[in-house]
Design a protein around this motif. Sequence first.
Motif, mmCIF file in Angstrom:
data_model
loop_
_atom_site.group_PDB
_atom_site.id
_atom_site.type_symbol
_atom_site.label_atom_id
_atom_site.label_comp_id
_atom_site.label_asym_id
_atom_site.label_seq_id
_atom_site.Cartn_x
_atom_site.Cartn_y
_atom_site.Cartn_z
ATOM 1 N N ARG A 176 0.832 -1.209 0.000
ATOM 2 C CA ARG A 176 0.000 0.000 0.000
ATOM 3 C C ARG A 176 0.859 1.249 0.000
ATOM 4 O O ARG A 176 1.996 1.249 0.498
ATOM 5 N N VAL A 177 0.322 2.312 -0.572
ATOM 6 C CA VAL A 177 0.994 3.600 -0.683
ATOM 7 C C VAL A 177 0.548 4.481 0.475
ATOM 8 O O VAL A 177 -0.648 4.619 0.733
ATOM 9 N N LEU A 178 1.508 5.082 1.173
ATOM 10 C CA LEU A 178 1.207 5.924 2.323
ATOM 11 C C LEU A 178 1.374 7.400 1.976
ATOM 12 O O LEU A 178 2.123 7.766 1.072
ATOM 13 N N SER A 179 0.691 8.228 2.743
ATOM 14 C CA SER A 179 0.904 9.674 2.645
ATOM 15 C C SER A 179 2.230 10.045 3.286
ATOM 16 O O SER A 179 2.622 9.455 4.306
ATOM 17 N N PRO A 180 2.944 11.045 2.755
ATOM 18 C CA PRO A 180 4.156 11.525 3.437
ATOM 19 C C PRO A 180 3.876 12.052 4.845
ATOM 20 O O PRO A 180 4.789 12.161 5.656
#
Length: 406
Positions: A290-294
């Motif tokens: 999954r891609v996370l927010s910075p």
Amino acid sequence: MTLPVLTNPLARRLFLHRHALAEAPTGPATGADLAALIRRIGFVQVDSITTVERAHHMILFSRRQTYRPAALKPLLERDRLLWEHWTHDASVLPVETFPYWKHRFARDAERLHANWRRWFRDGYEAQFDTILSRIAADGPVTSSDVGEDEARGKGGWWDWHPSKTALEWLWRTGRLAITRREGFQKVYDLTERVVPAALLQADIAPAAKVDWACSSALDHLGFATPGELQAYWNAVPPQAVKPWVAAALARGEIVEIAVQGADGSTRKALARPDVLAVAQAAPEPTARLRVLSPFDPALRDRKRAEFLFGFFYRIEVFVPEAKRRWGYYVFPVLEGDRLVGRLDAKAHRTDGVLRLRAFWPEAGVRLTRARAEKLDAELHRLARFAGCDRVDYLPGWDRDHLAPQP
């Protein structure tokens, strides 16, 4: 005495579980379920950048991929289960935290007083009573509604006109609250019209505020240094934490442990007495990518992310462009209990496409065919979330050069 050791795999497992990043990102994400998720995380940072989607929406989507941005508004604006204020930055918080912020309003007024006089144009203090009286009589306002005769700034993001500065001051110091947003613009109202009366009137003793701030931070993190306890909410001054730690250790409410980092080194930390058993019982993190927010709460403390995950993550504002390895705003990629890479992507909504400019695997991580397929599936889910119907892989996106392009 030899301290009990929380090994790195167990530390990661517990930490990710406490941040709702261990289980698969499935399940309901509206109403009370969404409020419970935010309560579990602790807070959700609000940010205006929309490279893919705003930070607060990405944070929630990474944990519940049924989440859509429209689900957050009624919890903030109708049900008042959430409110917006400042932790280390602007954040969405469970509304029951409001009483613990009341002492912070006076502290912030004192702390910000000298800085704001240096940073902002003169005249904002003279607008306090005018703005409060106007809102009391006529209702909520935005920064566009006030200071009609004041010159608008041309000097950048923080070049506010005096009435805009006054609105922000009154919000930071508790006289006003954000009742809703129009687009991303804040709409301010009197705090007593936004926060439920029982919470508005609650009076918590100073010692109880410190105990809540430290104890709840420890439970959200799983383990922490004194500095990390203070920084979690940023709700009490640093000098208040040391006496709390000493008293909690004496009562047996917390213990000292050694936490193992990604490189095998250990650091002393504080935890609940049953931390090893709790970590063992925590779920094994899902292998789903999954891609996370910075701005994800799990990554807010960059030093902790580097220690636990071996993930060096800085927004390299001051590094000359020629020396940058990554761009200014890249998204961390989580797989299981590892941060396996970072990617540069942008949603082009008018074209209906999410464009992937680059994916950089971490050292020791290969972009195998199986991992590339998981990445592709996640990018398509992210594209749909961002209002796009396809993903474009731009030339040279694969900075590993090992896998065929999807």
